[in-house]
Design an enzyme around this catalytic site. Sequence first.
Site, PDB file in Angstrom:
ATOM      1  N   ARG A 156       0.791  -1.236   0.000  1.00  0.00           N
ATOM      2  CA  ARG A 156       0.000   0.000   0.000  1.00  0.00           C
ATOM      3  C   ARG A 156       0.822   1.285   0.000  1.00  0.00           C
ATOM      4  NH1 ARG A 156      -3.301   1.614   3.056  1.00  0.00           N
ATOM      5  NH2 ARG A 156      -5.071   2.060   1.711  1.00  0.00           N
ATOM      6  N   CYS A 175      14.641  -5.157  -3.924  1.00  0.00           N
ATOM      7  CA  CYS A 175      15.543  -4.418  -4.795  1.00  0.00           C
ATOM      8  C   CYS A 175      14.736  -3.636  -5.829  1.00  0.00           C
ATOM      9  CB  CYS A 175      16.534  -5.368  -5.444  1.00  0.00           C
ATOM     10  SG  CYS A 175      17.659  -5.984  -4.206  1.00  0.00           S
ATOM     11  N   TYR A 188      -5.884  -5.307   2.811  1.00  0.00           N
ATOM     12  CA  TYR A 188      -5.017  -5.198   1.626  1.00  0.00           C
ATOM     13  C   TYR A 188      -3.540  -5.280   2.000  1.00  0.00           C
ATOM     14  CZ  TYR A 188      -9.556  -3.659   0.114  1.00  0.00           C
ATOM     15  OH  TYR A 188     -10.916  -3.608  -0.113  1.00  0.00           O
TER      16      TYR A 188
HETATM   17  C1  LIG Z   1     -13.098  -3.544  -2.865  1.00  0.00           C
HETATM   18  C2  LIG Z   1     -14.548  -3.530  -2.857  1.00  0.00           C
HETATM   19  C3  LIG Z   1     -15.230  -3.255  -1.672  1.00  0.00           C
HETATM   20  C4  LIG Z   1     -14.555  -2.929  -0.369  1.00  0.00           C
HETATM   21  O1  LIG Z   1     -13.943  -1.676  -0.371  1.00  0.00           O
HETATM   22  P1  LIG Z   1     -13.282  -1.094   0.964  1.00  0.00           P
HETATM   23  O2  LIG Z   1     -12.780   0.235   0.591  1.00  0.00           O
HETATM   24  O3  LIG Z   1     -12.190  -2.029   1.366  1.00  0.00           O
HETATM   25  O4  LIG Z   1     -14.328  -1.056   2.013  1.00  0.00           O
HETATM   26  C5  LIG Z   1     -16.608  -3.279  -1.733  1.00  0.00           C
HETATM   27  N1  LIG Z   1     -17.267  -3.573  -2.870  1.00  0.00           N
HETATM   28  C6  LIG Z   1     -16.636  -3.844  -4.021  1.00  0.00           C
HETATM   29  C7  LIG Z   1     -17.411  -4.164  -5.231  1.00  0.00           C
HETATM   30  C8  LIG Z   1     -15.255  -3.820  -4.061  1.00  0.00           C
HETATM   31  O5  LIG Z   1     -14.635  -4.077  -5.218  1.00  0.00           O
END
Ligand SMILES: *Cc1c(COP(=O)(O)O)cnc(C)c1O
Length: 403
Positions: free
Chosen positions: A298, A328, A356
């Site tokens: 991230r 690296c 994530y």
């Molecule tokens: C990634 C995703 C989420 C979750 O998003 P967050 O920001 O982690 O809460 C919800 N719905 C869909 C369709 C996604 O792709």
Amino acid sequence: MKINPLIEVAREFETPSYVYDAEIIQRQYKTLKNAFDGIDVKLHYALKALNNINVLRVLKKEGAGLDAVSIQEIHLGLRAGYLPNQIMFTPNCVDFSEITEAVEIGVHINIDNLAILENFGNIYGSKIPVCIRINPHIMAGGHSNISVGHIDSKFGISIHQVKHIARVAKNYGIVINGLHMHTGSDILDADVFIRGAELLYEAAQEFPDLTFLDFGSGFKVAYKEHDIITPIDKIGKKIADSFRNFCKEYGRDLELWFEPGKFIVSESGKLLVTVTTVKQTTSTVFVGVNSGQNHLIRPMFYNAHHHIENISNPTGVLKLYSVVGYICESDTLGYDRMISEVREGDILAIHNAGAYGFSMSNQYNARLRPAEVLIMNKKAQLIRKRETLEDIYRNEVELKELT
Ligand SMILES: *Cc1c(COP(=O)(O)O)cnc(C)c1O
């Protein structure tokens, strides 16, 4: 001096390790579940954030469903004990065979493409109800990689094509049972959310068979002190009010769904790493650790800020450091950070690593993915073994003529 219990975890399970606190996951689930002023919202946890089977089971006990974005995630959910009707499948750009398989399993289907909707209508007619992912074209989310509801986004069917969706549905006899939007992560502003909701209410008037509206996610959590976060209570109250009004106008009570990922698990997780190097250069003091963007991408990918704490020297004098990984490649975990004095061998905890983190980890540089540990009922237990070298070459095929 009080010793941070995570030091004990690092000693027992070694580093790098991801550690999750079940209580925080439960707390976050309850906070969101109860934020909507008496409306019994359905929360489908977006398991792409963190998909360890034990975490899925913690949430299942709380009453959560799942939001899956691949057929593989559906299988992870089933394996954790979720029933098909507790799982929503929200794919994008998948082969139609994935949708067919999902229909056979019996999960809820969310379609985000008109061509797929027609194909779906041809095959299933009125037999399988579907939800439609609408792109409301509102700009939300901080980083362009996580803002997915704007005009150029590949996600969803445009709000301007609602009439066309309705015509396709009518002609094929498709039952549209839900409308969905997910505009991206890191929504800071209740009004942005409400604006999206209002667009969905308006679109809903074209579809007489709805049983739910799904407002996706985007709830932001604090990554650093004084971070602006999604004002859950304010959003909750506002959405609840507007949703009640909508149901009145629609003439029927619908269900209200959300699919949070980050909000549920981000704060529960920390990545524990060991300091391998303290290196003074002409520009800064680098702290090198036995981890990097291969484990937590991230900071490099989204420019995300993750608070970094020296848990083995909590009372040391604060000094300025740049914490970097061993990959690296540019590999910064935290730039210009005030951290209590860092020595080789110290254990650092990288915060907000639940969402994530592990799920986006990889084996770049032939590095092993970390272990995962769950703290529950005051006990820390291993929930995923650290990878071994064999995991790196397991699927490699050696050609005879080269040996
Ligand atoms: C990634 C995703 C989420 C979750 O998003 P967050 O920001 O982690 O809460 C919800 N719905 C869909 C369709 C996604 O792709």
